[in-house]
Design a protein around this motif. Structure first.
Motif, PDB file in Angstrom:
ATOM      1  N   GLN A  50      -9.316 -12.524   2.470  1.00  0.00           N
ATOM      2  CA  GLN A  50      -8.075 -11.859   1.791  1.00  0.00           C
ATOM      3  C   GLN A  50      -8.356 -10.617   0.482  1.00  0.00           C
ATOM      4  O   GLN A  50      -7.917  -9.328   0.497  1.00  0.00           O
ATOM      5  CB  GLN A  50      -7.273 -12.763   1.195  1.00  0.00           C
ATOM      6  CG  GLN A  50      -6.330 -13.641   2.258  1.00  0.00           C
ATOM      7  CD  GLN A  50      -5.520 -14.845   1.605  1.00  0.00           C
ATOM      8  OE1 GLN A  50      -5.064 -14.831   0.397  1.00  0.00           O
ATOM      9  NE2 GLN A  50      -5.584 -15.681   2.401  1.00  0.00           N
ATOM     10  N   LEU A  51      -9.263 -11.204  -0.105  1.00  0.00           N
ATOM     11  CA  LEU A  51      -9.746 -10.084  -1.306  1.00  0.00           C
ATOM     12  C   LEU A  51     -10.741  -9.172  -0.894  1.00  0.00           C
ATOM     13  O   LEU A  51     -10.455  -7.982  -1.245  1.00  0.00           O
ATOM     14  CB  LEU A  51     -10.601 -10.831  -2.267  1.00  0.00           C
ATOM     15  CG  LEU A  51      -9.793 -12.188  -3.057  1.00  0.00           C
ATOM     16  CD1 LEU A  51     -10.969 -13.031  -3.956  1.00  0.00           C
ATOM     17  CD2 LEU A  51      -8.969 -11.514  -3.883  1.00  0.00           C
ATOM     18  N   GLU A  52     -11.285  -9.195   0.204  1.00  0.00           N
ATOM     19  CA  GLU A  52     -11.807  -8.111   0.916  1.00  0.00           C
ATOM     20  C   GLU A  52     -10.929  -6.983   1.461  1.00  0.00           C
ATOM     21  O   GLU A  52     -11.030  -5.940   1.419  1.00  0.00           O
ATOM     22  CB  GLU A  52     -12.969  -8.495   2.164  1.00  0.00           C
ATOM     23  CG  GLU A  52     -14.301  -9.328   1.434  1.00  0.00           C
ATOM     24  CD  GLU A  52     -15.240  -9.859   2.572  1.00  0.00           C
ATOM     25  OE1 GLU A  52     -14.479 -10.148   3.757  1.00  0.00           O
ATOM     26  OE2 GLU A  52     -16.394 -10.160   2.387  1.00  0.00           O
ATOM     27  N   PHE A  53     -10.065  -7.461   2.234  1.00  0.00           N
ATOM     28  CA  PHE A  53      -8.975  -6.698   2.754  1.00  0.00           C
ATOM     29  C   PHE A  53      -8.266  -6.033   1.395  1.00  0.00           C
ATOM     30  O   PHE A  53      -8.099  -4.662   1.922  1.00  0.00           O
ATOM     31  CB  PHE A  53      -7.781  -7.482   3.550  1.00  0.00           C
ATOM     32  CG  PHE A  53      -6.732  -6.804   3.950  1.00  0.00           C
ATOM     33  CD1 PHE A  53      -6.855  -6.044   5.034  1.00  0.00           C
ATOM     34  CD2 PHE A  53      -5.435  -6.897   3.490  1.00  0.00           C
ATOM     35  CE1 PHE A  53      -5.926  -5.317   5.702  1.00  0.00           C
ATOM     36  CE2 PHE A  53      -4.480  -6.118   3.885  1.00  0.00           C
ATOM     37  CZ  PHE A  53      -4.490  -5.382   5.133  1.00  0.00           C
ATOM     38  N   LEU A  54      -7.795  -6.408   0.391  1.00  0.00           N
ATOM     39  CA  LEU A  54      -7.106  -5.804  -0.748  1.00  0.00           C
ATOM     40  C   LEU A  54      -8.147  -4.756  -1.242  1.00  0.00           C
ATOM     41  O   LEU A  54      -7.664  -3.802  -1.452  1.00  0.00           O
ATOM     42  CB  LEU A  54      -7.120  -6.789  -1.544  1.00  0.00           C
ATOM     43  CG  LEU A  54      -5.897  -7.690  -1.741  1.00  0.00           C
ATOM     44  CD1 LEU A  54      -5.760  -8.846  -2.893  1.00  0.00           C
ATOM     45  CD2 LEU A  54      -4.533  -7.049  -1.591  1.00  0.00           C
ATOM     46  N   ARG A  55      -9.517  -5.018  -1.286  1.00  0.00           N
ATOM     47  CA  ARG A  55     -10.278  -4.037  -1.718  1.00  0.00           C
ATOM     48  C   ARG A  55     -10.428  -2.949  -0.911  1.00  0.00           C
ATOM     49  O   ARG A  55     -10.583  -1.750  -1.096  1.00  0.00           O
ATOM     50  CB  ARG A  55     -11.721  -4.627  -1.958  1.00  0.00           C
ATOM     51  CG  ARG A  55     -12.952  -3.539  -2.677  1.00  0.00           C
ATOM     52  CD  ARG A  55     -14.031  -4.256  -2.958  1.00  0.00           C
ATOM     53  NE  ARG A  55     -13.835  -5.025  -4.192  1.00  0.00           N
ATOM     54  CZ  ARG A  55     -14.998  -5.751  -4.638  1.00  0.00           C
ATOM     55  NH1 ARG A  55     -16.130  -5.850  -4.088  1.00  0.00           N
ATOM     56  NH2 ARG A  55     -14.742  -6.375  -5.918  1.00  0.00           N
TER      57      ARG A  55
END
Length: 111
Positions: free
Chosen positions: A103-108
């Motif tokens: 999820q954090l990779e997607f946000l980045r």
């Protein structure tokens, strides 16, 4: 952005997370603390204690820094993925860590 204050021994660490995902990181730490004693390996990873969460942070000590949430979760994933655990189903913990990491990779990427 929100900040999580972690303490390991006498060391303090700050992790910056998007506000929308901070609850997941806190919940992940609660789960890890609950499950860590169930690991059968002798060399269990050390987990910091969650001390506080805040919306604003101004560091006055030059020796302290703020870790990026994705970087912190990625390091946590590496630590748990490297464990040689054969008895406890470690995959469930890794699944939770990797879900937050994704999820954090997607946000980045969206930024």
């Amino acid at each position: 952005m929100r900040y999580l204050l972690l303490q390991e021994g006498t060391a303090l660490q700050f992790v910056a997370m998007p506000e929308s995902h901070m609850y997941q990181l806190v919940a992940l730490f609660k789960r890890l603390h609950k499950e860590i004693d169930k690991l059968t390996i002798a060399d269990r990873p050390k987990l910091p204690q969650v001390v506080a969460e805040c919306a604003e942070l101004e560091l006055l000590d030059k020796g302290l820094s703020v870790a990026d949430g994705l970087d912190y979760v990625s390091e946590l994933e590496r630590r748990f993925a490297s464990l040689q655990e054969s008895q406890y189903p470690l995959i469930s913990l890794l699944t939770e860590i990797r879900a937050l990491q994704a999820q954090l990779e997607f946000l980045r990427e969206e930024e």
